[in-house]
Scaffold this motif. Structure first.
Motif, PDB file in Angstrom:
ATOM      1  N   ASN A  31      -1.293   9.841  -3.574  1.00 30.50           N
ATOM      2  CA  ASN A  31      -2.017   9.485  -4.793  1.00 30.50           C
ATOM      3  C   ASN A  31      -3.506   9.357  -4.502  1.00 30.50           C
ATOM      4  N   VAL A  32      -4.307   9.371  -5.553  1.00 29.96           N
ATOM      5  CA  VAL A  32      -5.751   9.164  -5.379  1.00 29.96           C
ATOM      6  C   VAL A  32      -6.020   7.739  -4.925  1.00 29.96           C
ATOM      7  N   VAL A  33      -5.384   6.734  -5.554  1.00 26.66           N
ATOM      8  CA  VAL A  33      -5.523   5.351  -5.061  1.00 26.66           C
ATOM      9  C   VAL A  33      -4.176   4.872  -4.534  1.00 26.66           C
ATOM     10  N   GLU A  89       6.717   2.010  -7.415  1.00 34.00           N
ATOM     11  CA  GLU A  89       6.079   2.504  -6.185  1.00 34.00           C
ATOM     12  C   GLU A  89       5.457   1.338  -5.416  1.00 34.00           C
ATOM     13  N   ASP A  90       4.857   0.412  -6.166  1.00 33.34           N
ATOM     14  CA  ASP A  90       4.239  -0.778  -5.558  1.00 33.34           C
ATOM     15  C   ASP A  90       5.307  -1.631  -4.864  1.00 33.34           C
ATOM     16  N   LEU A  91       6.472  -1.705  -5.496  1.00 31.92           N
ATOM     17  CA  LEU A  91       7.582  -2.485  -4.910  1.00 31.92           C
ATOM     18  C   LEU A  91       8.130  -1.838  -3.654  1.00 31.92           C
ATOM     19  N   GLN A  92       8.306  -0.514  -3.712  1.00 33.31           N
ATOM     20  CA  GLN A  92       8.962   0.176  -2.596  1.00 33.31           C
ATOM     21  C   GLN A  92       7.997   0.722  -1.541  1.00 33.31           C
ATOM     22  N   GLY A  93       6.718   0.848  -1.904  1.00 31.71           N
ATOM     23  CA  GLY A  93       5.737   1.410  -0.967  1.00 31.71           C
ATOM     24  C   GLY A  93       5.872   2.920  -0.802  1.00 31.71           C
ATOM     25  N   LEU A 113      -7.536   9.826   1.024  1.00 36.34           N
ATOM     26  CA  LEU A 113      -6.770  10.987   0.555  1.00 36.34           C
ATOM     27  C   LEU A 113      -7.364  12.272   1.135  1.00 36.34           C
ATOM     28  N   PHE A 114      -8.686  12.377   1.123  1.00 37.18           N
ATOM     29  CA  PHE A 114      -9.324  13.594   1.659  1.00 37.18           C
ATOM     30  C   PHE A 114      -8.967  13.759   3.137  1.00 37.18           C
ATOM     31  N   ARG A 115      -8.968  12.664   3.862  1.00 36.43           N
ATOM     32  CA  ARG A 115      -8.602  12.759   5.289  1.00 36.43           C
ATOM     33  C   ARG A 115      -7.148  13.207   5.427  1.00 36.43           C
ATOM     34  N   GLN A 116      -6.267  12.664   4.572  1.00 42.70           N
ATOM     35  CA  GLN A 116      -4.851  13.092   4.635  1.00 42.70           C
ATOM     36  C   GLN A 116      -4.755  14.599   4.396  1.00 42.70           C
ATOM     37  N   LEU A 117      -5.492  15.081   3.396  1.00 40.49           N
ATOM     38  CA  LEU A 117      -5.411  16.509   3.066  1.00 40.49           C
ATOM     39  C   LEU A 117      -5.967  17.361   4.198  1.00 40.49           C
ATOM     40  N   GLU A 118      -7.021  16.880   4.842  1.00 38.80           N
ATOM     41  CA  GLU A 118      -7.610  17.633   5.965  1.00 38.80           C
ATOM     42  C   GLU A 118      -6.625  17.706   7.126  1.00 38.80           C
ATOM     43  N   VAL A 119      -5.876  16.621   7.335  1.00 39.27           N
ATOM     44  CA  VAL A 119      -4.897  16.609   8.438  1.00 39.27           C
ATOM     45  C   VAL A 119      -3.683  17.473   8.070  1.00 39.27           C
ATOM     46  N   LEU A 120      -3.208  17.338   6.841  1.00 44.78           N
ATOM     47  CA  LEU A 120      -1.993  18.060   6.433  1.00 44.78           C
ATOM     48  C   LEU A 120      -2.253  19.569   6.341  1.00 44.78           C
ATOM     49  N   LYS A 121      -3.462  19.938   5.943  1.00 45.86           N
ATOM     50  CA  LYS A 121      -3.827  21.353   5.773  1.00 45.86           C
ATOM     51  C   LYS A 121      -2.716  22.151   5.090  1.00 45.86           C
ATOM     52  N   PRO A 122      -2.346  21.769   3.876  1.00 42.80           N
ATOM     53  CA  PRO A 122      -1.276  22.515   3.201  1.00 42.80           C
ATOM     54  C   PRO A 122      -1.765  23.902   2.776  1.00 42.80           C
ATOM     55  N   ILE A 134       0.878  -1.170   0.000  1.00 43.72           N
ATOM     56  CA  ILE A 134       0.000   0.000   0.000  1.00 43.72           C
ATOM     57  C   ILE A 134       0.916   1.220   0.000  1.00 43.72           C
ATOM     58  N   VAL A 135       0.665   2.130  -0.920  1.00 42.41           N
ATOM     59  CA  VAL A 135       1.506   3.337  -1.010  1.00 42.41           C
ATOM     60  C   VAL A 135       0.715   4.485  -0.377  1.00 42.41           C
ATOM     61  N   PHE A 136       0.992   4.716   0.882  1.00 39.12           N
ATOM     62  CA  PHE A 136       0.167   5.637   1.677  1.00 39.12           C
ATOM     63  C   PHE A 136       0.411   7.095   1.299  1.00 39.12           C
ATOM     64  N   GLY A 137       1.685   7.452   1.189  1.00 42.28           N
ATOM     65  CA  GLY A 137       2.060   8.852   0.970  1.00 42.28           C
ATOM     66  C   GLY A 137       3.393   9.057   1.659  1.00 42.28           C
TER      67      GLY A 137
END
Ligand code: URA
Length: 239
Positions: free
Chosen positions: A136-138, A97-101, A160-169, A75-78
């Motif tokens: 990423n989106v997925v 990316e799939d290989l390295q995560g 992703l939306f939750r990540q963006l809400e937490v990061l608040k860039p 899983i490539v979280f971010g």
């Protein structure tokens, strides 16, 4: 469901303390109308008020919410600075990316890194890839690098939306059509939307080309335009 009933249901959830109710994508609604036998789509839970990146990763767990889990290795979280002022959003992991995560570490990723660091340097802005956040989106690699399907985007997009809400860039940069549609909706192409400021919730969004497209582009026009888009983005955030 009637408007009145919908308003009552929303008020009920608001009273319970929910801040966001996610909407189904119109494409999925149309698919369901055509084929009522479609399995119900299982959406992730709503964002808790004290959300955090670790919490989101925990909620994703060993995700099997959509078919993309079948072929993934990681899983490539971010990745990046959790206090980043800019978040870049791509489409989905490729093979490397799939290989390295880790997002954007293949050829397109190397180009993205060079675009970020070279543009910033030329503009006198001390910014490295590690200073931004990339997601990423997925989060699982689509087979043969196909574009994510609407239901896959809907399910994974919630994280992703939750990540963006937490990061608040201070700003988000969407790379290519999939990320643009996930955040902004609409049917316009990247060529028409690039270089303009849009908004996701209250956060300014700059649309630009996906680096994979730039690797394939046979003329220099889009590369020059992407460079202009990043310049605009960096000056907005750092001036
Ligand atoms: N393309 C993307 O959209 N994301 C990645 O992480 C890699 C390639």
């Amino acid at each position: 469901m009637s408007r009145e009933l919908l308003a009552r249901v929303l008020a009920y959830y608001r009273d319970l303390g929910f801040q966001d109710i996610y909407r189904r994508m119109p494409e999925r609604a149309a698919m369901e109308e055509e084929n009522p036998a479609l399995p119900p789509i299982e959406l992730p839970g709503l964002a808790p008020a004290d959300d955090a990146l670790d919490r989101i990763r925990e909620d994703i767990g060993d995700c099997k919410r959509c078919r993309l889990h079948e072929g993934r290795r990681n899983i490539v979280f971010g990745a990046g600075n959790p206090r980043a002022k800019i978040v870049f959003v791509g489409e989905g992991p490729g093979e490397e990316e799939d290989l390295q995560g880790i997002p954007f570490v293949g050829r397109a990723g190397q180009l993205l890194t060079a675009m970020i660091e070279n543009t910033a340097k030329k503009e006198g802005i001390p910014l490295l890839r590690d200073d931004v956040y990339i997601a990423n989106v997925v989060k699982c690699r689509p087979p043969k690098n196909r574009a994510p399907e609407p239901d896959e985007m809907e399910i994974c997009g919630q994280f992703l939306f939750r990540q963006l809400e937490v990061l608040k860039p201070k700003a988000i940069c969407v790379l290519g059509g999939t990320a643009m549609r996930a955040l902004l909706g609409g049917k316009e192409g990247v060529t028409r939307m690039r270089g303009q400021w849009c908004k996701w919730r209250d956060i300014p969004v700059m649309v630009t080309y996906h680096p994979s497209y730039l690797l394939r582009a046979y003329n220099t026009g889009p590369k020059r335009e992407a460079w202009e888009d990043l310049k605009k983005l960096f000056h907005f955030v750092y001036d």
